[in-house]
Design a protein around this motif. Structure first.
Motif, mmCIF file in Angstrom:
data_model
loop_
_atom_site.group_PDB
_atom_site.id
_atom_site.type_symbol
_atom_site.label_atom_id
_atom_site.label_comp_id
_atom_site.label_asym_id
_atom_site.label_seq_id
_atom_site.Cartn_x
_atom_site.Cartn_y
_atom_site.Cartn_z
ATOM 1 N N LEU A 1 2.459 -12.065 -9.197
ATOM 2 C CA LEU A 1 1.935 -10.904 -8.467
ATOM 3 C C LEU A 1 2.368 -9.597 -9.125
ATOM 4 O O LEU A 1 1.584 -8.657 -9.240
ATOM 5 C CB LEU A 1 2.382 -10.961 -7.003
ATOM 6 C CG LEU A 1 1.728 -12.095 -6.195
ATOM 7 C CD1 LEU A 1 2.464 -12.310 -4.882
ATOM 8 C CD2 LEU A 1 0.256 -11.816 -5.939
ATOM 9 N N LEU A 2 3.618 -9.555 -9.599
ATOM 10 C CA LEU A 2 4.032 -8.320 -10.286
ATOM 11 C C LEU A 2 3.347 -8.209 -11.647
ATOM 12 O O LEU A 2 3.072 -7.101 -12.130
ATOM 13 C CB LEU A 2 5.566 -8.224 -10.364
ATOM 14 C CG LEU A 2 6.335 -9.006 -11.434
ATOM 15 C CD1 LEU A 2 6.450 -8.257 -12.738
ATOM 16 C CD2 LEU A 2 7.735 -9.319 -10.921
ATOM 17 N N ASP A 3 3.034 -9.349 -12.249
ATOM 18 C CA ASP A 3 2.281 -9.330 -13.512
ATOM 19 C C ASP A 3 0.877 -8.763 -13.279
ATOM 20 O O ASP A 3 0.390 -7.940 -14.051
ATOM 21 C CB ASP A 3 2.163 -10.752 -14.091
ATOM 22 C CG ASP A 3 3.505 -11.343 -14.483
ATOM 23 O OD1 ASP A 3 4.451 -10.564 -14.723
ATOM 24 O OD2 ASP A 3 3.611 -12.581 -14.548
ATOM 25 N N ILE A 4 0.254 -9.204 -12.198
ATOM 26 C CA ILE A 4 -1.104 -8.728 -11.889
ATOM 27 C C ILE A 4 -1.089 -7.231 -11.583
ATOM 28 O O ILE A 4 -1.968 -6.478 -12.013
ATOM 29 C CB ILE A 4 -1.681 -9.538 -10.690
ATOM 30 C CG1 ILE A 4 -2.146 -10.909 -11.164
ATOM 31 C CG2 ILE A 4 -2.812 -8.816 -9.990
ATOM 32 C CD1 ILE A 4 -3.428 -10.880 -12.003
ATOM 33 N N GLY B 1 8.238 -4.940 -10.488
ATOM 34 C CA GLY B 1 8.708 -6.046 -9.655
ATOM 35 C C GLY B 1 9.315 -5.566 -8.346
ATOM 36 O O GLY B 1 9.177 -6.224 -7.306
ATOM 37 N N VAL B 2 9.951 -4.430 -8.362
ATOM 38 C CA VAL B 2 10.562 -3.909 -7.125
ATOM 39 C C VAL B 2 9.470 -3.548 -6.117
ATOM 40 O O VAL B 2 9.551 -3.910 -4.941
ATOM 41 C CB VAL B 2 11.460 -2.685 -7.436
ATOM 42 C CG1 VAL B 2 11.963 -2.050 -6.139
ATOM 43 C CG2 VAL B 2 12.633 -3.107 -8.304
ATOM 44 N N TYR B 3 8.418 -2.855 -6.571
ATOM 45 C CA TYR B 3 7.363 -2.408 -5.648
ATOM 46 C C TYR B 3 6.629 -3.614 -5.046
ATOM 47 O O TYR B 3 6.337 -3.647 -3.850
ATOM 48 C CB TYR B 3 6.348 -1.510 -6.354
ATOM 49 C CG TYR B 3 6.986 -0.415 -7.189
ATOM 50 C CD1 TYR B 3 8.019 0.365 -6.668
ATOM 51 C CD2 TYR B 3 6.583 -0.178 -8.509
ATOM 52 C CE1 TYR B 3 8.625 1.351 -7.431
ATOM 53 C CE2 TYR B 3 7.175 0.809 -9.269
ATOM 54 C CZ TYR B 3 8.200 1.563 -8.735
ATOM 55 O OH TYR B 3 8.797 2.531 -9.492
ATOM 56 N N VAL B 4 6.354 -4.596 -5.911
ATOM 57 C CA VAL B 4 5.599 -5.772 -5.438
ATOM 58 C C VAL B 4 6.467 -6.599 -4.485
ATOM 59 O O VAL B 4 5.991 -7.086 -3.454
ATOM 60 C CB VAL B 4 5.110 -6.613 -6.640
ATOM 61 C CG1 VAL B 4 4.543 -7.948 -6.183
ATOM 62 C CG2 VAL B 4 4.075 -5.824 -7.425
ATOM 63 N N ARG B 5 7.744 -6.714 -4.777
ATOM 64 C CA ARG B 5 8.620 -7.503 -3.886
ATOM 65 C C ARG B 5 8.887 -6.743 -2.590
ATOM 66 O O ARG B 5 9.038 -7.360 -1.530
ATOM 67 C CB ARG B 5 9.883 -7.913 -4.644
ATOM 68 C CG ARG B 5 9.512 -9.004 -5.652
ATOM 69 C CD ARG B 5 10.564 -9.425 -6.612
ATOM 70 N NE ARG B 5 10.088 -10.580 -7.365
ATOM 71 C CZ ARG B 5 10.234 -10.745 -8.682
ATOM 72 N NH1 ARG B 5 10.849 -9.821 -9.410
ATOM 73 N NH2 ARG B 5 9.764 -11.831 -9.271
#
Ligand code: CP
Length: 310
Positions: free
Chosen positions: A142-145, A295-299
């Motif tokens: 998801l963070l990759d996308i 990664g922080v925003y998506v998590r």
């Protein structure tokens, strides 16, 4: 209507619809903006996240812990396996049943494929798969996308090369599930012994995704807009002499980038060993540290959503 992830587990890249992806990316973007403006979002005050890592991690564990704290929540961590009662022989189910008495959600990384599902089946609070062996790593996907959309501007009709250990790479296993929701054209580049599992490749083809398998990274890069590089994972080899035969076989260095003679985006879930030379880090398309930050925003988005606050 916006889909709800409230109370749901995050276990596999194939669990998401296009609408879920859209909702997660929009929520992540709103947190990115809010964090830049205020530095803190106190949405999960009073909530506790437990992190259970049976395998090493830097990014996934720390970014989940950062995300929870940026949202105003608290974090408890099992620490290392050796310092927990896992070392005394406690089962996975008993450990997560115990942790569910303390926490509102669990993030788990474990060497066994299917372990996150096993944990989720044992408790009623949301369980998030932070990597189950060579299985899946859906929050990385998801963070990759999110990163791919920011770097390339869209998720439609993408041409992407996935390179490295495609056999054991849980990040690529999850990512291709999400890419298959969009009309992507994929190149799989790996040594023969590390090819993408046949089951995944054939499922992608059944969904109408164009998949090209090759060992020629230059050919793939010339035909695509983004390279998703991965590490050849020494720890997944039963026979280390087999690792020695393939290590260092796929490397991006500044000569590779120069010879391509076009802008290409380079991602990597990290950690890297030697597959991207540090000299490439200053290249404009090298987006792997921007990827880490995303990664922080998506998590944050995932935690807020599974805990019913978005
Ligand atoms: N990308 C990733 O999963 O990194 P860590 O192993 O450091 O968590």
């Amino acid at each position: 209507m916006t889909p709800s992830l409230k109370g749901k587990d995050i276990l596999h890249g194939n669990q998401f619809t296009k609408k879920d992806i859209d909702a997660i990316l929009r929520t992540a973007a709103s947190f990115e903006k809010e964090l830049k403006e205020k530095g803190q979002v106190n949405l999960l005050k009073g909530k506790i996240l437990a992190t259970l890592f049976y395998e090493p991690s830097t990014r996934t564990r720390l970014s989940f812990e950062t995300a929870m704290q940026r949202l105003g929540g608290g974090v408890v961590s099992m620490g290392s396996v050796e310092s927990s009662s896992v070392a005394k022989g406690e089962s996975l189910a008993d450990t997560v049943r115990t942790v569910a008495q303390y926490a509102d959600a669990i993030v788990i990384r474990h060497p066994k494929v299917g372990s996150a599902k096993e944990a989720a089946d044992a408790v009623s609070i949301p369980v998030i798969n932070a990597g189950d062996g060579a299985g899946q790593h859906p929050t990385q996907a998801l963070l990759d996308i999110y990163t791919i959309k920011k770097e390339l501007g869209s998720l439609n009709h993408l041409k992407i090369s996935l390179v490295g250990d495609l056999k054991n790479g849980r990040t690529v296993h999850a990512l291709v599930e999400i890419l298959s929701l969009f009309d992507s054209k994929l190149y799989f580049v790996s040594p023969d012994v590390l090819r993408m599992p046949e089951q995944i490749t054939s499922q992608l083809k059944q969904k109408g995704i164009e998949v090209n398998e090759t060992q020629d990274m230059r050919l793939a890069a010339r035909n695509t807009d983004l390279i998703y590089m991965t590490r050849i994972q020494k720890e997944r080899f039963a026979d280390l002499s087999e690792y020695e035969k393939v290590k260092g076989s796929l490397i991006i260095n500044s000569d590779f980038v120069k010879e391509l003679n076009k802008k290409i985006v380079i991602l990597h879930p990290l950690p890297r060993v030697d597959e991207i030379s540090p000299e490439v880090d200053d290249y404009q398309g090298a987006a792997y540290f921007r990827q880490v930050r995303n990664g922080v925003y998506v998590r944050m988005a995932l935690l807020a959503m599974v805990l019913g606050k978005r």
